[in-house]
Design a protein around this motif. Structure first.
Motif, PDB file in Angstrom:
ATOM      1  N   LEU A  83       0.516  32.054   9.812  1.00  0.00           N
ATOM      2  CA  LEU A  83       1.534  32.143   8.772  1.00  0.00           C
ATOM      3  C   LEU A  83       2.814  31.455   9.226  1.00  0.00           C
ATOM      4  O   LEU A  83       3.514  30.819   8.452  1.00  0.00           O
ATOM      5  CB  LEU A  83       1.847  33.603   8.469  1.00  0.00           C
ATOM      6  N   ASP A 174       9.614  37.175  -0.393  1.00  0.00           N
ATOM      7  CA  ASP A 174       9.209  35.816  -0.023  1.00  0.00           C
ATOM      8  C   ASP A 174       7.815  35.762   0.587  1.00  0.00           C
ATOM      9  O   ASP A 174       7.096  34.790   0.417  1.00  0.00           O
ATOM     10  CB  ASP A 174      10.192  35.227   0.996  1.00  0.00           C
ATOM     11  N   VAL A 175       7.501  36.781   1.374  1.00  0.00           N
ATOM     12  CA  VAL A 175       6.215  36.782   2.062  1.00  0.00           C
ATOM     13  C   VAL A 175       5.554  38.144   1.866  1.00  0.00           C
ATOM     14  O   VAL A 175       6.135  39.170   2.215  1.00  0.00           O
ATOM     15  CB  VAL A 175       6.383  36.515   3.581  1.00  0.00           C
ATOM     16  N   PRO A 201       9.307  32.817  -6.737  1.00  0.00           N
ATOM     17  CA  PRO A 201       8.665  31.498  -6.745  1.00  0.00           C
ATOM     18  C   PRO A 201       8.805  30.859  -5.363  1.00  0.00           C
ATOM     19  O   PRO A 201       9.859  30.965  -4.739  1.00  0.00           O
ATOM     20  CB  PRO A 201       9.482  30.723  -7.792  1.00  0.00           C
ATOM     21  N   GLY A 202       7.744  30.257  -4.904  1.00  0.00           N
ATOM     22  CA  GLY A 202       7.738  29.715  -3.537  1.00  0.00           C
ATOM     23  C   GLY A 202       7.274  30.737  -2.523  1.00  0.00           C
ATOM     24  O   GLY A 202       7.144  30.439  -1.342  1.00  0.00           O
ATOM     25  N   GLY A 203       7.034  31.954  -2.992  1.00  0.00           N
ATOM     26  CA  GLY A 203       6.594  33.021  -2.098  1.00  0.00           C
ATOM     27  C   GLY A 203       5.118  32.906  -1.749  1.00  0.00           C
ATOM     28  O   GLY A 203       4.341  32.308  -2.481  1.00  0.00           O
ATOM     29  N   ILE A 204       4.766  33.510  -0.614  1.00  0.00           N
ATOM     30  CA  ILE A 204       3.415  33.380  -0.074  1.00  0.00           C
ATOM     31  C   ILE A 204       2.700  34.723  -0.087  1.00  0.00           C
ATOM     32  O   ILE A 204       3.270  35.740   0.334  1.00  0.00           O
ATOM     33  CB  ILE A 204       3.477  32.900   1.393  1.00  0.00           C
ATOM     34  N   TYR A 270      -1.450  29.758  -6.788  1.00  0.00           N
ATOM     35  CA  TYR A 270      -2.035  28.484  -6.412  1.00  0.00           C
ATOM     36  C   TYR A 270      -2.678  28.677  -5.041  1.00  0.00           C
ATOM     37  O   TYR A 270      -2.040  29.185  -4.122  1.00  0.00           O
ATOM     38  CB  TYR A 270      -0.961  27.407  -6.350  1.00  0.00           C
ATOM     39  N   PRO A 272      -4.237  26.845  -1.839  1.00  0.00           N
ATOM     40  CA  PRO A 272      -4.331  25.505  -1.256  1.00  0.00           C
ATOM     41  C   PRO A 272      -5.736  25.178  -0.773  1.00  0.00           C
ATOM     42  O   PRO A 272      -6.491  26.082  -0.406  1.00  0.00           O
ATOM     43  CB  PRO A 272      -3.356  25.537  -0.085  1.00  0.00           C
ATOM     44  N   GLU A 273      -6.063  23.898  -0.753  1.00  0.00           N
ATOM     45  CA  GLU A 273      -7.318  23.364  -0.203  1.00  0.00           C
ATOM     46  C   GLU A 273      -8.498  24.311  -0.339  1.00  0.00           C
ATOM     47  O   GLU A 273      -8.826  24.776  -1.388  1.00  0.00           O
ATOM     48  CB  GLU A 273      -7.158  23.059   1.286  1.00  0.00           C
ATOM     49  N   GLY A 275      -8.658  27.311   0.874  1.00  0.00           N
ATOM     50  CA  GLY A 275      -8.138  28.595   0.425  1.00  0.00           C
ATOM     51  C   GLY A 275      -8.326  29.765   1.356  1.00  0.00           C
ATOM     52  O   GLY A 275      -7.641  30.763   1.247  1.00  0.00           O
ATOM     53  N   ILE A 288      -4.942  32.798   1.489  1.00  0.00           N
ATOM     54  CA  ILE A 288      -3.549  32.421   1.218  1.00  0.00           C
ATOM     55  C   ILE A 288      -3.386  32.096  -0.259  1.00  0.00           C
ATOM     56  O   ILE A 288      -4.298  31.541  -0.875  1.00  0.00           O
ATOM     57  CB  ILE A 288      -3.195  31.141   2.024  1.00  0.00           C
ATOM     58  N   VAL A 290      -0.030  30.866  -3.167  1.00  0.00           N
ATOM     59  CA  VAL A 290       1.391  30.563  -3.333  1.00  0.00           C
ATOM     60  C   VAL A 290       1.780  30.830  -4.771  1.00  0.00           C
ATOM     61  O   VAL A 290       1.054  30.452  -5.685  1.00  0.00           O
ATOM     62  CB  VAL A 290       1.695  29.070  -3.066  1.00  0.00           C
ATOM     63  N   LEU A 292       3.895  29.550  -7.499  1.00  0.00           N
ATOM     64  CA  LEU A 292       4.668  28.315  -7.735  1.00  0.00           C
ATOM     65  C   LEU A 292       5.695  28.503  -8.855  1.00  0.00           C
ATOM     66  O   LEU A 292       5.647  29.449  -9.594  1.00  0.00           O
ATOM     67  CB  LEU A 292       3.719  27.174  -8.082  1.00  0.00           C
TER      68      LEU A 292
END
Ligand code: SAM
Lengths: 292, 250
Positions: A83, A174-175, A201-204, A270, A272-273, A275, A288, A290, A292
Motif C-alpha cells: 500500500l 483517504d485509505v 474521491p481519490g481514496g483507496i 475502479y 486497476p489492472e 485487481g 485494491i 479506487v 474516482l
C-alpha cells in the motif's frame, strides 16, 4: 503457545451452546446467510460472529497463526508495504486512514509506522473500527502503551458495524483497509458499498483476506489441514471447537478472487489492472479499488 | 508503403509473439485513459530533472491534485513492479508509440526511404533521438530494466520495439529469418543505446554512424537466414552485463 489451554478453558466464554438452541426454530423462508457451512438468519449471524470474536478476542493471534501456518504476520507487513501509504514529503494534506475490523490494531499501527518511517508522516489520522467491543478493547490497551498515545489524538477507536458505519460521514477517508475481516460480514456487498461511501474521491480501498488457493494440490493439502487440524488445534488452544470451525468454514464460503473483484467494482470502485495479488498460492489475496 | 497485412505468422518453437498478428494497431499502452496511465504519463515530464525516480510519480500526483492515497494504485500493482520500473516501462512504451506516430505520419521522411536496411537504420536512429532529453538519466533507468526480477518484462518491451522496427521496415519473412531479424535489431538497438550513453559528439553524430555501420554489417535482414547462432548471439545475460558495465562507468 503463549497461553496454556487450562487457563484458556476457564477464561473463554462459550457463545455457541446458547446459540445452537436458537438455530432450531429457524424457518427457511427468512432471509438467510452463511455462518460457516450452516445457513442462518442474517440478524443472527451478527450475533454469532460477535460471539466468535469475543470468544477468541484475547488469543486471536494464536488463531491467526494457526490459520495461516504462521505467515499471516508476513502477509500483513507485505500488505502494508504494498500500500505504501502516507503523506508524502512536500505535501500538506495529511491522510485520514480507516482500518475496519481493526481488532487489536495490528494493521493500523503498522500503517502509521510505515508512514512515519518512510515519509516522516506524523500527521495522518487513524480510525480503528470494529463491531466487537472486546476486540477493540484489546487494541486500546495496546494503544495506551504505545508511542502513538502521545496526546495528539491522531488515533481513534469506534465500535461500528462495517456494513453500515453510521458514525462515519460520506467522503471523509483517504485509505480504507480491512484485513481478515470482510469475510465475517453478513452482507459483504453492503460492506463494500459502505467503503465506497466513506472514501473521498481519490481514496483507496484495500483488503487482505484469506482466499482460494489456485493450485489444486496445495489446495487439497491446505483444506485437509484447515478442516482437520485447525479445529483440533482450536480445541486445544481454547476448548472452543465451534469458533474455530466457523473460521475455517467462513474462509471456504468467501467468494473467489474474480468474483470478489466483481463485487468491488459493483460497489463503484475502479479496479486497476489485474485487481488482486495472490499471496502464497492464494491462501491470502490483496484486493485494491479506487474511488474516482 | 509498408505492408498492411501479414499472411502468415509462424507460431512455432515456443517463442511468444506479442503483437505481430494484429501489427498495424499493436497495442502500445494497455489503457491510456486509466488512472495509472494518466499518472505515469504526467510523471514523464519530471524525468529530465529527477531521473527515473519515484519522486516523479509523487510530483505528478501533486500536479494532478490527487490525494497522496492514490499512490497505492501503482505501488500495489499485482506484479509487484517498483514505481521506478513502472516509470521506466511506461516511458519506453510512450517512446515506442511516438515512433509509431512518426511512421504513421504521411509527411515523415521515412516514407521516402526504400531500402529495408536503410529503413531499419532510420527507425533505430529516430527512436534513439527520443532519448536525448533524458540521456543523462538513462543509465539508471536501464539498470532498472536489467535487474533479474524485471528482466523478462524488459526483454518483452525490447522485443516489441524490434518487432515494430522490422515490420515497418518492410519485412515479409515468415520463417526462421523472422527471429533472426528481430534478434539482430534488438542487439543492434541495445548496443547503440549503450554507445549513446557515453557519446559526447555533437548531435550524437557518432551514435548515428555507429547505427549505420552496425545495420550495414548485419546480413540477416535480407533473404532467408537460418542461423541459430545469430539468435543465440543476442541473449539476456549479455544484455545484463552490457548494461551493468555501462552503468558502473556512468
Ligand atoms: C480475524 S479478526 C482480524 C483483525 C485484524 N484486522 C487483523 O488482521 O489482525 C476479524 C475482525 O472482524 C471483526 N468483524 C466481524 N464482523 C464485522 C463487522 N460486520 N463490522 C466490523 N467488524 C467486524 C471482528 O470483530 C474481528 O475483530
Amino acid at each position: 503457545m503463549r497461553i496454556s489451554s487450562s487457563a484458556l478453558r476457564s477464561s473463554i466464554p462459550k457463545p455457541f451452546s446458547a446459540l445452537r438452541t436458537s438455530f432450531r426454530g429457524l424457518s427457511t423462508e427468512e432471509s438467510t446467510t452463511h455462518f460457516g457451512f450452516q445457513t442462518v438468519n442474517k440478524e443472527d449471524k451478527e450475533k454469532l460472529v460477535g460471539g466468535v470474536f469475543s470468544s477468541v478476542a484475547s488469543n486471536y493471534d494464536i488463531m491467526n497463526d494457526a490459520m495461516s501456518l504462521g505467515i499471516h504476520r508476513l502477509w500483513k507487513s507485505h500488505f502494508i508495504n504494498r500500500l505504501d501509504a502516507g503523506m508524502r514529503p512536500g505535501s500538506n494534506r495529511p491522510l485520514d486512514f480507516l482500518d475496519v475490523a481493526g481488532g487489536t490494531g495490528d494493521i493500523a499501527f503498522g500503517l502509521l509506522d510505515h508512514a512515519e518511517k518512510k515519509f516522516q508522516d506524523t500527521k495522518s489520522t487513524m480510525t480503528i473500527a470494529d463491531i466487537n467491543a472486546d476486540m477493540l478493547a484489546e487494541g486500546e490497551i495496546r494503544y495506551k502503551n504505545s508511542k502513538w498515545n502521545d496526546g495528539s489524538d491522531r488515533v481513534n477507536f469506534l465500535v461500528q458495524n462495517g456494513e453500515t458505519m453510521d458514525a462515519i460521514p460520506d467522503n471523509s477517508k483517504d485509505v480504507y483497509t480491512i484485513a481478515y475481516g470482510i469475510r465475517n460480514f453478513t452482507d459483504i456487498q453492503a460492506g463494500l458499498n459502505t467503503a465506497y461511501r466513506v472514501l473521498k474521491p481519490g481514496g483507496i480501498f484495500a483488503c487482505l483476506e484469506f482466499s482460494q488457493v489456485d493450485n489444486s494440490i496445495i489446495d487439497y493439502a491446505y483444506q485437509a489441514y484447515s478442516f482437520s487440524l485447525l479445529p483440533l488445534m482450536g480445541q486445544l488452544i481454547a476448548n472452543d471447537r465451534e469458533s474455530y470451525q466457523y473460521l475455517v468454514e467462513s474462509i471456504r464460503n468467501f467468494p473467489k478472487q474474480e468474483e470478489f473483484k466483481g463485487m468491488i467494482e459493483k460497489a463503484g470502485f475502479y479496479v486497476p489492472e489485474k485487481g488482486y495479488e495472490n499471496l502464497t498460492f492464494g491462501v491470502s489475496a490483496i484486493h485494491i479499488g479506487v474511488k474516482l | 508503403m509498408f505492408k498492411q497485412v501479414r499472411a502468415y505468422i509462424p507460431k512455432a518453437r515456443g517463442v511468444r509473439f506479442y503483437h505481430s498478428i494484429d501489427h498495424p494497431s499493436s497495442n502500445l499502452i494497455v489503457n491510456p485513459d486509466s488512472i495509472e496511465s494518466t499518472i505515469l504519463t504526467n510523471s514523464l515530464k519530471h524525468i529530465p530533472k529527477y531521473g527515473f525516480n519515484s519522486y516523479c510519480v509523487t510530483k505528478s500526483i501533486q500536479d494532478l491534485k490527487y490525494p497522496d492515497s492514490i499512490h497505492s494504485v501503482l505501488t500495489s500493482n499485482a506484479d509487484g513492479k517498483s514505481l521506478e520500473f513502472q516509470l521506466m516501462l511506461h516511458w519506453l512504451r510512450i517512446q515506442r508509440s511516438k515512433l509509431h506516430e512518426h511512421i504513421m505520419d504521411p509527411a515523415s521522411e521515412f516514407h521516402s526511404i526504400e531500402n529495408e536496411y536503410e529503413r531499419v537504420s532510420y527507425l533505430i536512429k529516430q527512436r534513439l533521438q527520443y532519448n536525448e532529453p533524458i540521456i543523462k538519466k538513462l543509465s539508471y533507468g536501464l539498470s532498472q530494466l536489467s535487474t533479474p526480477y524485471n528482466l523478462s518484462q524488459s526483454l518483452e518491451e525490447l522485443h516489441n520495439l524490434s518487432d515494430d522496427i522490422v515490420y515497418y521496415a518492410g519485412d515479409e519473412s515468415n520463417d526462421f529469418a523472422w527471429y533472426t531479424k528481430r534478434a539482430g535489431v534488438s542487439s543492434i538497438y541495445v548496443a547503440s543505446e549503450l554507445y549513446m550513453l557515453s557519446d559526447t559528439s555533437e548531435n550524437f553524430k557518432n551514435t548515428k554512424e555507429f547505427v549505420d555501420n552496425r545495420v550495414r554489417g548485419f546480413d540477416g535482414l535480407g533473404g532467408v537466414y537460418n542461423n541459430i547462432e545469430q539468435w543465440g548471439a543476442f541473449n539476456a545475460i549479455g544484455l545484463v552485463n552490457l548494461v551493468k558495465s555501462q552503468w558502473m562507468r556512468g
